[in-house]
Write a protein that holds these residues in place. Structure first.
Motif, PDB file in Angstrom:
ATOM      1  N   ASN A  81      -4.230  -5.873  -7.461  1.00 28.72           N
ATOM      2  CA  ASN A  81      -3.051  -5.883  -6.604  1.00 28.72           C
ATOM      3  C   ASN A  81      -3.050  -7.204  -5.835  1.00 28.72           C
ATOM      4  N   THR A  82      -2.194  -8.118  -6.267  1.00 29.14           N
ATOM      5  CA  THR A  82      -2.207  -9.464  -5.698  1.00 29.14           C
ATOM      6  C   THR A  82      -1.940  -9.438  -4.203  1.00 29.14           C
ATOM      7  N   MET A  83      -1.066  -8.552  -3.777  1.00 21.89           N
ATOM      8  CA  MET A  83      -0.747  -8.473  -2.351  1.00 21.89           C
ATOM      9  C   MET A  83      -1.964  -8.004  -1.543  1.00 21.89           C
ATOM     10  N   ALA A  84      -2.692  -7.051  -2.104  1.00 17.89           N
ATOM     11  CA  ALA A  84      -3.888  -6.564  -1.405  1.00 17.89           C
ATOM     12  C   ALA A  84      -4.950  -7.666  -1.326  1.00 17.89           C
ATOM     13  N   VAL A  85      -5.063  -8.458  -2.382  1.00 14.20           N
ATOM     14  CA  VAL A  85      -6.034  -9.563  -2.360  1.00 14.20           C
ATOM     15  C   VAL A  85      -5.636 -10.587  -1.306  1.00 14.20           C
ATOM     16  N   GLU A  86      -4.342 -10.872  -1.223  1.00 11.90           N
ATOM     17  CA  GLU A  86      -3.888 -11.805  -0.185  1.00 11.90           C
ATOM     18  C   GLU A  86      -4.175 -11.246   1.210  1.00 11.90           C
ATOM     19  N   GLY A  87      -3.985  -9.952   1.356  1.00  8.45           N
ATOM     20  CA  GLY A  87      -4.273  -9.320   2.647  1.00  8.45           C
ATOM     21  C   GLY A  87      -5.738  -9.473   3.015  1.00  8.45           C
ATOM     22  N   GLY A 122     -13.039   2.006  -9.781  1.00  8.47           N
ATOM     23  CA  GLY A 122     -12.056   1.655 -10.807  1.00  8.47           C
ATOM     24  C   GLY A 122     -12.570   1.973 -12.198  1.00  8.47           C
ATOM     25  N   ASN A 123     -13.837   1.681 -12.438  1.00  6.57           N
ATOM     26  CA  ASN A 123     -14.426   2.001 -13.747  1.00  6.57           C
ATOM     27  C   ASN A 123     -14.510   3.509 -13.972  1.00  6.57           C
ATOM     28  N   ALA A 124     -14.752   4.256 -12.913  1.00  5.37           N
ATOM     29  CA  ALA A 124     -14.785   5.714 -13.062  1.00  5.37           C
ATOM     30  C   ALA A 124     -13.397   6.240 -13.434  1.00  5.37           C
ATOM     31  N   VAL A 125     -12.363   5.650 -12.826  1.00  5.14           N
ATOM     32  CA  VAL A 125     -10.993   6.059 -13.164  1.00  5.14           C
ATOM     33  C   VAL A 125     -10.703   5.748 -14.633  1.00  5.14           C
ATOM     34  N   LEU A 126     -11.127   4.573 -15.072  1.00  2.00           N
ATOM     35  CA  LEU A 126     -10.937   4.232 -16.490  1.00  2.00           C
ATOM     36  C   LEU A 126     -11.613   5.272 -17.387  1.00  2.00           C
ATOM     37  N   GLN A 183       0.830  -1.206   0.000  1.00  2.00           N
ATOM     38  CA  GLN A 183       0.000   0.000   0.000  1.00  2.00           C
ATOM     39  C   GLN A 183       0.860   1.250   0.000  1.00  2.00           C
ATOM     40  N   LEU A 184       0.539   2.172  -0.898  1.00  2.00           N
ATOM     41  CA  LEU A 184       1.182   3.477  -0.855  1.00  2.00           C
ATOM     42  C   LEU A 184       0.718   4.128   0.455  1.00  2.00           C
ATOM     43  N   GLY A 185       1.652   4.630   1.209  1.00  2.00           N
ATOM     44  CA  GLY A 185       1.273   5.198   2.509  1.00  2.00           C
ATOM     45  C   GLY A 185       1.437   4.224   3.657  1.00  2.00           C
ATOM     46  N   ALA A 186       1.851   2.992   3.362  1.00  2.00           N
ATOM     47  CA  ALA A 186       2.019   2.006   4.442  1.00  2.00           C
ATOM     48  C   ALA A 186       3.104   2.456   5.421  1.00  2.00           C
ATOM     49  N   ARG A 187       4.185   3.034   4.881  1.00  2.00           N
ATOM     50  CA  ARG A 187       5.272   3.476   5.756  1.00  2.00           C
ATOM     51  C   ARG A 187       4.770   4.523   6.763  1.00  2.00           C
ATOM     52  N   MET A 247     -13.919  10.429  -4.332  1.00  2.00           N
ATOM     53  CA  MET A 247     -14.570  10.324  -3.025  1.00  2.00           C
ATOM     54  C   MET A 247     -14.580   8.884  -2.526  1.00  2.00           C
ATOM     55  N   ALA A 248     -14.018   7.970  -3.332  1.00  2.00           N
ATOM     56  CA  ALA A 248     -13.900   6.575  -2.869  1.00  2.00           C
ATOM     57  C   ALA A 248     -13.052   6.561  -1.604  1.00  2.00           C
ATOM     58  N   SER A 249     -13.448   5.735  -0.659  1.00  2.00           N
ATOM     59  CA  SER A 249     -12.882   5.822   0.687  1.00  2.00           C
ATOM     60  C   SER A 249     -11.992   4.638   0.999  1.00  2.00           C
ATOM     61  N   ASP A 250     -10.695   4.905   1.063  1.00  2.00           N
ATOM     62  CA  ASP A 250      -9.778   3.876   1.549  1.00  2.00           C
ATOM     63  C   ASP A 250      -9.881   3.863   3.071  1.00  2.00           C
ATOM     64  N   ILE A 251     -10.339   2.737   3.609  1.00  2.00           N
ATOM     65  CA  ILE A 251     -10.470   2.632   5.065  1.00  2.00           C
ATOM     66  C   ILE A 251      -9.463   1.620   5.601  1.00  2.00           C
ATOM     67  N   GLY A 252      -8.412   1.431   4.822  1.00  2.00           N
ATOM     68  CA  GLY A 252      -7.375   0.484   5.209  1.00  2.00           C
ATOM     69  C   GLY A 252      -7.239  -0.657   4.219  1.00  2.00           C
ATOM     70  N   GLN A 253      -8.243  -0.817   3.353  1.00  2.00           N
ATOM     71  CA  GLN A 253      -8.205  -1.975   2.443  1.00  2.00           C
ATOM     72  C   GLN A 253      -7.259  -1.764   1.274  1.00  2.00           C
ATOM     73  N   GLY A 254      -6.903  -0.503   0.987  1.00  2.00           N
ATOM     74  CA  GLY A 254      -5.896  -0.264  -0.038  1.00  2.00           C
ATOM     75  C   GLY A 254      -6.423   0.279  -1.344  1.00  2.00           C
ATOM     76  N   SER A 255      -7.636   0.819  -1.351  1.00  2.00           N
ATOM     77  CA  SER A 255      -8.177   1.294  -2.624  1.00  2.00           C
ATOM     78  C   SER A 255      -7.433   2.515  -3.148  1.00  2.00           C
ATOM     79  N   ASP A 256      -6.843   3.309  -2.255  1.00  2.00           N
ATOM     80  CA  ASP A 256      -6.051   4.447  -2.740  1.00  2.00           C
ATOM     81  C   ASP A 256      -4.896   3.960  -3.620  1.00  2.00           C
TER      82      ASP A 256
END
Lengths: 756, 299
Positions: free
Chosen positions: A646-652, A529-533, A13-17, A475-484
């Protein structure tokens, strides 16, 4: 066209540090000049009429700046289901009645938190205690006390589904069984307790920072309860330490922070304690599920009849959705030609339940998957084989619900069967050891517009600059799951630029484009994700013309975006840096910035969701027959989440789901006696510890869903469901004990073995 | 409701200084070593002392020493982790070693102390049952005196111990285990590997030259108002050949002697049942260790 390598990459995750080192700012970290501290007075009674409230002693306490009760508010009933106002049954502070232990009665703000709490104790409330009910059966019984005047008999909501001629189908069934399952209420146990900070803004406006999954919903409902235009209310979502469905409604402390900030002219902050969260916070619905299933002797499902009683607690909250979804999940995974569902949402005087990860699926699938395992035993068919015989396939429709355009369920079952050594382990019994299976399916975002938004379901804005960078506003909300991170991966893939060149601004209703319904229903990757596309493709259209001008291209050429370059796809040397391309486009537009909005709203996608995930899980356990203690030794999961971004996020998500499923299966329950939670600490409310986590192997079944961005589907919720029924089956395989009740405590195992 | 957290912290460098402070502040002072039980009580308002006397800098209280008679003296400020990893504890006191290995969490074991575990007064203190069967005594000091309390007499009831204001546990003295004995401890939390014990059973069995039980001690925690011994079960074993049926009978007797309650962690019936299961397992291990002549050494 090949998929860019950043899709499916393993990116932390960007911002994990910043989170790990404590730099990331959560709501309770914030302090504003002159800030006041809030505290809430809650009802000590499960059901009572408020006869009188005297706040004079609290007001007189030095340091107290404001005290509010329901009488100070507009007394507007509110709730997330704007589409059906009758369901909106909650008040920001109690009006006339309290309906559960912890119902919010008054709020105080003061110079410090201790003074605010002491002032709460000085508020005198005279109650007329009313008879109360604490189970769905009691609540529906003849002569039960009425909890909400509009709903005598306490039946708040009903949902029915019926198709395929159920009664006739049961007459054809060669094998029929009926079972009743009971699942308890459990806590989200998110790491960050709820917190809200409000500050007055010029012209009677207000800004609220809050730990929420749904800034837009909070903005709208806060404006309504404050009596302000929506545009007077700005809601900002800082970093959020988990939500799991428990932070998707307007809550009292959010209102009180804003209300008292406007009244006092000073910032006001409320932060809940863990004890508050466990004792009074939102929770997963306890349910009683009666399931009847009919099959042929070969194990082909002919009919299913599911009757569910859901314990609402004192208010509806997101209950209408729960009632709706349990019925849908009851008909998922398998081809069920005839299905009947009756869901009844029943008021009780327990703390209100609401959305929680999986939202109806953990309950529906505990019942459904346990029952299918019992069917397999009685028909003498291997449980995985029985599932394969009935498994949904791509293209299958659930009547009135949706069509699964991609479905890797069968492949998932085969994968976990083969990877776990299932056949051999089921055949070769070892004392105390057992192996079990269950499946899962989940929605990738909801279609049903209960909030009645007038905007797109999700929106974003993309800006690009001549220095080769971009800015994504969502306005999508990353609440820790990593959507950002995931949304930036999608934008980086589309624009062909380094992900670190993308600035992100998220979750600020005054800045990020209207609107987004928030983080719930596993909707963010697919929808946002579709809105970003959409936005990215509009930007690319603006940039492509630069190359056509520069190289005088034939109309038949295409322009590619990769490696921070924009180039002619067929002649990659003809191209330029992304930033240079933006610069030239900007020149051509005579200085008008390059910016584009993107939107997504699921249209013509049935009532429920545009895409379904699927999965199967095999779990191995060891059961100590003398103590009843169950040790989970190995988990095998195969998972169709479309194309993982993001395979790592899916594993998380998988690991977190196993953790939550493990607690649901074996140890978690808010023990509630007469509406009072008896285990409102993490010492006594047992979420599994790190040492309890089993080894886990996972396998991605990649399907490419036509609706998802790059083929992605959900990954955050479906996997929370199979763990409990798979463990239940493994326990039966190990020691012959079936449990129709969660959690399967050592006590219940020993009772099943006849040792207690 | 929570009171404001406001107190003075004193950090004496010598035991005499600590005792002077405790004497001066009396009931308004609390001792803090690891703080793993104290801090939650401060935060939730169950305790509101005006003075905290920290043992963190009192070096003479930290460490384990062997005395001339073979007893081990565990200083009151010795961390649970240091007790667990001490070679003599591991070799001679496997029940205590095991308790210090499995109780609470790694983080708590790195901070907490045996003395604190006992002084907290919880009936489910993991170190209490092992120390009961080892016949440990607490050395308690005050400014003008000193006394010793058998660990079995220290607990008075849930949350209540025999420690007056001004007094400090200085050390836990564990006498040498008899030759030909074996000891063990088991605990069960039933809900998670990281949890307070729902029941704990410690055993110490000494065999005579004929392989009969010279002495048996069984200690229980979390299943009665205070950690407790099981005299009936112990006397069943004494003088007998410890075969499997006898151990099982003794384990059943121990379960009968337990006085468990229902609470959110487990039911009384479950606790009584697992006392039987664990007592049976513990006694079996004790006999095996005693027979192996290892003096109860850890596997």
């Amino acid at each position: 066209m090949s998929t860019p390598p950043i899709i499916g990459a393993r990116i932390p995750q960007l911002g994990a540090r910043e989170k790990v080192t404590g730099q990331a700012v959560y709501t309770d970290d914030m302090k504003l000049p002159g800030m006041l501290y809030g505290a809430i007075l809650r009802s000590p009674h499960a059901h009572a009429r408020i006869k009188r409230i005297d706040t004079s002693k609290a007001r007189a306490l030095p340091g107290v700046k404001d005290v509010v009760t329901g009488d100070d508010t507009l007394k507007v009933a509110y709730g997330n289901w704007r589409l059906v106002p009758d369901i909106q049954d909650e008040y920001v502070l109690a009006v006339d009645k309290v309906r559960y232990v912890g119902d919010e009665v008054a709020a105080v703000c003061a110079l410090d938190a201790d003074t605010a709490r002491r002032a709460c104790e000085l508020i005198e409330v005279e109650y007329e205690v009313l008879p109360a009910v604490f189970s769905v059966e009691e609540a529906l019984a003849e002569g039960a006390p009425t909890i909400r005047a509009e709903k005598p008999g306490n039946l708040s909501l009903t949902r029915e589904i019926e198709y395929g001629g159920v009664d006739e189908a049961f007459t054809r069934a060669e094998y029929v069984r009926e079972d009743t399952f009971r699942v308890p209420t459990v806590s989200h146990a998110y790491l960050e307790p709820c917190s809200a900070l409000a500050a007055p803004d010029e012209g009677g406006r207000v800004t609220l920072w809050t730990s929420t999954q749904t800034p837009y919903i909070v903005q709208v409902l806060l404006a309504k309860t404050l009596g302000l235009p929506e545009n007077h209310v700005r809601v900002i979502k800082p970093q959020v330490g988990g939500g799991f469905g428990g932070k998707m409604e307007l809550r009292t402390w959010e209102f009180c922070a804003a209300f008292m900030a406007l009244r006092t002219g000073r910032p006001v902050k409320f932060t809940l304690t863990r004890a508050d969260e466990l004792a009074y916070g939102r929770r997963r619905h306890a349910m009683v599920l009666r399931s009847k299933i009919g099959l042929t002797r070969d194990g082909v499902i002919l009919a299913k009849d599911l009757d569910v009683l859901l314990d609402s607690g004192g208010y509806n909250a997101m209950g209408a959705t729960a009632t709706f979804l349990v019925g849908n999940f009851g008909a998922m995974l398998y081809r069920i030609p005839a299905y009947r569902y009756l869901g009844r949402y029943v008021y009780t005087n327990n703390p209100p339940a609401s959305a929680m990860r999986g939202f109806g699926a953990p309950q529906a699938l505990f019942a459904g998957e346990c029952q299918l395992n019992m069917v397999a035993e009685e028909l003498g068919i291997d449980p995985i084989e029985l599932r394969i015989r009935n498994a949904m396939q791509a293209g299958d429709s659930v009547p009135g619900v949706a069509t699964a355009r991609t479905c890797g369920f069968r492949e998932a079952l085969e994968k976990v069967r083969d990877a776990s050594g299932w056949v051999e382990k089921r055949a070769r019994k070892r004392p105390g050891k057992g192996i079990g299976v269950a499946g899962c399916s989940f929605i990738s975002g909801g279609v049903f517009n209960w909030f009645d938004t007038k905007y797109h379901f999700t929106s974003c804005e993309v800006r690009v600059f001549e220095d080769g960078t971009a800015h994504l506003l969502t306005m999508a909300s990353d609440i820790g799951q990593g959507s950002d991170t995931v949304l930036r991966q999608i934008l980086a893939a589309e624009l062909g630029i380094d992900i670190h060149k993308i600035r992100l601004t998220a979750g600020d209703t005054a800045v990020t484009p209207k609107a987004d319904l928030g983080t719930w229903g596993s909707r963010v990757t697919l929808m946002a994700g579709n809105a970003v596309l959409d936005a990215a493709r509009k930007i690319k259209e603006m940039l492509a013309g630069v190359l056509f001008m520069e190289y005088d291209l034939n109309q038949i050429h295409d322009v590619a975006f990769a490696g921070d370059r924009v180039f002619v796809r067929a002649k990659p040397k003809r191209g330029m840096d992304f930033g240079e391309c933006v610069y030239k486009a900007l020149r051509g537009r005579r200085g008008e910035p390059l910016t584009a909005f993107g939107y997504y709203t699921p249209r013509d996608k049935g009532l429920v969701t545009p895409a379904f995930s699927f999965g199967a899980q095999v779990i191995e356990v060891e059961v100590d027959e003398d103590t009843g203690v169950v040790s989970v030794e190995q988990v095998h999961t195969a998972h169709d989440s479309g194309v993982p971004i993001n395979t790592m996020a899916v594993e998380g998500q998988l690991e977190g789901s196993i953790h939550m499923g493990l607690g649901y299966a074996l140890s978690e329950e808010l023990i509630t006696v007469e509406g009072r939670v008896r285990n409102a600490t993490f010492l006594d409310y047992r979420i599994p510890a790190a040492e309890d986590m089993p080894p886990s192997a996972s396998y991605e079944i990649v399907t490419r869903d036509p609706e998802g961005p790059y083929g992605a589907k959900e990954a955050g919720e479906g996997l929370v469901s199979p763990t409990a029924p798979a463990i239940a089956e493994a326990i039966w395989d190990a020691v012959g004990v079936r449990s129709d009740t969660l959690p399967i405590t050592p006590q219940r195992v020993l009772e099943g073995l006849g040792k207690l | 409701m929570t009171a404001p957290l406001s107190f003075d912290v004193h950090r004496p460098r010598a035991l005499t200084e600590a005792l002077d402070l405790l004497d001066e502040y009396g009931a308004t002072a609390r001792v803090i070593a690891g703080g793993t039980d104290l801090l939650p009580k401060l935060r939730n308002g169950r305790l509101s002392p005006e003075h905290l006397v920290s043992l963190g800098r009192v070096g003479e209280l930290d460490g384990i020493e062997e005395t001339g008679d073979g007893a081990l003296v565990i200083g009151a400020a010795t961390r649970l982790f240091d007790v667990q990893r001490h070679p003599l504890v591991r070799k001679r006191l496997p029940a205590l070693h095991h308790a210090c290995s499995v109780m609470a969490t790694v983080q708590i074991r790195n901070m907490g102390t045996v003395a604190g575990n006992l002084a907290n007064g919880s009936p489910c203190a993991d170190t209490s049952a092992p120390l009961l069967v080892y016949g440990a005594t607490l050395e308690v000091a005050r400014r003008d005196g000193h006394r010793e309390i058998p660990v079995g007499a220290f607990h008075k009831g849930p949350g209540s111990v025999d420690l007056a204001s001004g007094e400090l546990i200085v050390a836990i003295r564990v006498p040498p285990v008899p030759a030909g004995s074996g000891s063990a401890y088991q605990r069960i939390s039933a809900r998670s590997r990281v949890d307070m014990a729902a029941a704990g059973v410690a055993g110490l069995v000494t065999l005579d030259g004929d392989g009969r039980v010279a002495e048996a001690r069984i200690g229980l925690s979390a299943v009665s108002p205070t950690p407790t011994r099981c005299p009936e079960a112990e006397s069943l074993l004494t003088g007998q050949v410890p075969d499997a049926p006898l151990l099982e009978r003794a384990a059943r007797e121990a379960a009968e002697e337990a006085k468990p309650i229902d609470d959110v962690r487990a039911t009384a019936a479950y606790r009584r049942h697992v006392v039987f299961v664990m007592a049976n397992r513990v006694l079996t291990t004790c006999v095996a260790r005693a027979s192996a002549g290892a003096g109860g050494g850890t596997p």
